[in-house]
Design a protein around this motif. Structure first.
Motif, PDB file in Angstrom:
ATOM      1  N   SER A   1       0.837  -1.208   0.000  1.00 56.81           N
ATOM      2  CA  SER A   1       0.000   0.000   0.000  1.00 56.81           C
ATOM      3  C   SER A   1       0.864   1.246   0.000  1.00 56.81           C
ATOM      4  CB  SER A   1      -0.927  -0.002   1.213  1.00 56.81           C
ATOM      5  OG  SER A   1      -1.803  -1.094   1.146  1.00 56.81           O
ATOM      6  N   ARG A   2       1.932   1.238   0.791  1.00 60.40           N
ATOM      7  CA  ARG A   2       2.875   2.362   0.822  1.00 60.40           C
ATOM      8  C   ARG A   2       3.443   2.604  -0.574  1.00 60.40           C
ATOM      9  NH1 ARG A   2       8.421   2.731   1.113  1.00 60.40           N
ATOM     10  NH2 ARG A   2       9.231   4.534   2.227  1.00 60.40           N
ATOM     11  N   ASN A   3       3.824   1.535  -1.239  1.00 64.86           N
ATOM     12  CA  ASN A   3       4.383   1.659  -2.584  1.00 64.86           C
ATOM     13  C   ASN A   3       3.372   2.222  -3.569  1.00 64.86           C
ATOM     14  OD1 ASN A   3       6.790   0.654  -1.616  1.00 64.86           O
ATOM     15  ND2 ASN A   3       6.451  -1.413  -2.394  1.00 64.86           N
ATOM     16  N   GLN A   4       2.106   1.840  -3.405  1.00 64.14           N
ATOM     17  CA  GLN A   4       1.063   2.382  -4.286  1.00 64.14           C
ATOM     18  C   GLN A   4       0.921   3.885  -4.087  1.00 64.14           C
ATOM     19  OE1 GLN A   4      -2.246  -0.249  -3.271  1.00 64.14           O
ATOM     20  NE2 GLN A   4      -2.153  -1.067  -5.362  1.00 64.14           N
ATOM     21  N   VAL A   5       0.985   4.337  -2.855  1.00 68.20           N
ATOM     22  CA  VAL A   5       0.894   5.774  -2.585  1.00 68.20           C
ATOM     23  C   VAL A   5       2.091   6.489  -3.206  1.00 68.20           C
ATOM     24  CG1 VAL A   5       0.914   7.540  -0.772  1.00 68.20           C
ATOM     25  CG2 VAL A   5      -0.520   5.510  -0.529  1.00 68.20           C
ATOM     26  N   LEU A   6       3.266   5.910  -3.084  1.00 69.20           N
ATOM     27  CA  LEU A   6       4.462   6.527  -3.664  1.00 69.20           C
ATOM     28  C   LEU A   6       4.386   6.602  -5.190  1.00 69.20           C
ATOM     29  CD1 LEU A   6       7.252   4.959  -1.446  1.00 69.20           C
ATOM     30  CD2 LEU A   6       6.520   7.353  -1.486  1.00 69.20           C
ATOM     31  N   ALA A   7       3.672   5.656  -5.795  1.00 67.79           N
ATOM     32  CA  ALA A   7       3.546   5.627  -7.255  1.00 67.79           C
ATOM     33  C   ALA A   7       2.480   6.585  -7.777  1.00 67.79           C
ATOM     34  CB  ALA A   7       3.244   4.204  -7.715  1.00 67.79           C
ATOM     35  N   MET A   8       1.665   7.125  -6.889  1.00 69.53           N
ATOM     36  CA  MET A   8       0.597   8.049  -7.302  1.00 69.53           C
ATOM     37  C   MET A   8       1.181   9.364  -7.816  1.00 69.53           C
ATOM     38  SD  MET A   8      -2.163   7.821  -4.234  1.00 69.53           S
ATOM     39  CE  MET A   8      -3.202   6.412  -4.017  1.00 69.53           C
ATOM     40  N   SER A   9       0.412   9.992  -8.682  1.00 67.03           N
ATOM     41  CA  SER A   9       0.776  11.341  -9.116  1.00 67.03           C
ATOM     42  C   SER A   9       0.517  12.304  -7.963  1.00 67.03           C
ATOM     43  CB  SER A   9      -0.076  11.752 -10.320  1.00 67.03           C
ATOM     44  OG  SER A   9      -1.429  11.930  -9.934  1.00 67.03           O
ATOM     45  N   LYS A  10       1.042  13.505  -8.073  1.00 68.05           N
ATOM     46  CA  LYS A  10       0.821  14.516  -7.036  1.00 68.05           C
ATOM     47  C   LYS A  10      -0.671  14.781  -6.853  1.00 68.05           C
ATOM     48  CE  LYS A  10       1.843  19.231  -5.690  1.00 68.05           C
ATOM     49  NZ  LYS A  10       2.424  20.517  -6.064  1.00 68.05           N
ATOM     50  N   LYS A  11      -1.399  14.848  -7.958  1.00 65.86           N
ATOM     51  CA  LYS A  11      -2.837  15.106  -7.900  1.00 65.86           C
ATOM     52  C   LYS A  11      -3.567  13.962  -7.190  1.00 65.86           C
ATOM     53  CE  LYS A  11      -6.711  16.410 -10.819  1.00 65.86           C
ATOM     54  NZ  LYS A  11      -7.161  16.724 -12.167  1.00 65.86           N
ATOM     55  N   GLU A  12      -3.176  12.725  -7.463  1.00 69.17           N
ATOM     56  CA  GLU A  12      -3.801  11.579  -6.805  1.00 69.17           C
ATOM     57  C   GLU A  12      -3.507  11.573  -5.304  1.00 69.17           C
ATOM     58  OE1 GLU A  12      -3.828   8.164 -10.277  1.00 69.17           O
ATOM     59  OE2 GLU A  12      -1.905   8.645  -9.308  1.00 69.17           O
ATOM     60  N   ARG A  13      -2.256  11.869  -4.933  1.00 77.19           N
ATOM     61  CA  ARG A  13      -1.908  11.922  -3.506  1.00 77.19           C
ATOM     62  C   ARG A  13      -2.677  13.031  -2.797  1.00 77.19           C
ATOM     63  NH1 ARG A  13       3.155  10.786  -5.371  1.00 77.19           N
ATOM     64  NH2 ARG A  13       3.807  12.944  -5.248  1.00 77.19           N
ATOM     65  N   GLU A  14      -2.815  14.173  -3.456  1.00 82.47           N
ATOM     66  CA  GLU A  14      -3.580  15.270  -2.858  1.00 82.47           C
ATOM     67  C   GLU A  14      -5.032  14.864  -2.639  1.00 82.47           C
ATOM     68  OE1 GLU A  14      -2.859  18.460  -5.602  1.00 82.47           O
ATOM     69  OE2 GLU A  14      -0.980  19.023  -4.629  1.00 82.47           O
ATOM     70  N   ALA A  15      -5.603  14.135  -3.600  1.00 85.85           N
ATOM     71  CA  ALA A  15      -6.993  13.669  -3.457  1.00 85.85           C
ATOM     72  C   ALA A  15      -7.099  12.658  -2.312  1.00 85.85           C
ATOM     73  CB  ALA A  15      -7.473  13.055  -4.764  1.00 85.85           C
ATOM     74  N   LEU A  16      -6.133  11.763  -2.198  1.00 87.08           N
ATOM     75  CA  LEU A  16      -6.130  10.794  -1.106  1.00 87.08           C
ATOM     76  C   LEU A  16      -6.058  11.499   0.240  1.00 87.08           C
ATOM     77  CD1 LEU A  16      -5.927   7.918   0.063  1.00 87.08           C
ATOM     78  CD2 LEU A  16      -3.446   8.102  -0.250  1.00 87.08           C
ATOM     79  N   LEU A  17      -5.151  12.452   0.379  1.00 84.47           N
ATOM     80  CA  LEU A  17      -5.001  13.176   1.643  1.00 84.47           C
ATOM     81  C   LEU A  17      -6.239  14.012   1.966  1.00 84.47           C
ATOM     82  CD1 LEU A  17      -1.262  14.166   1.378  1.00 84.47           C
ATOM     83  CD2 LEU A  17      -2.258  12.390   2.805  1.00 84.47           C
TER      84      LEU A  17
END
Length: 52
Positions: free
Chosen positions: A30-46
């Motif tokens: 799961s950590r690796n999936q978050v690291l592979a996300m784009s900046k926009k995807e990480r912002e949406a997750l957060l």
């Protein structure tokens, strides 16, 4: 109460991103999936996590 936010059982993560990155073992994938996300995807997750 003191204006700081701490996550994880021992409070070592100062924010949700740090809490995610501190994970390993069974959570490594799961950590690796978050690291592979784009900046926009990480912002949406957060944004979602902060809405909980």
């Amino acid at each position: 109460m003191n204006g700081h936010t701490y996550f994880l059982h021992d409070g070592r993560a100062r924010n949700l991103t740090e809490a995610i990155l501190w994970h390993g073992g069974e959570a490594q994938a799961s950590r690796n999936q978050v690291l592979a996300m784009s900046k926009k995807e990480r912002e949406a997750l957060l944004a979602f996590l902060n809405s909980l």
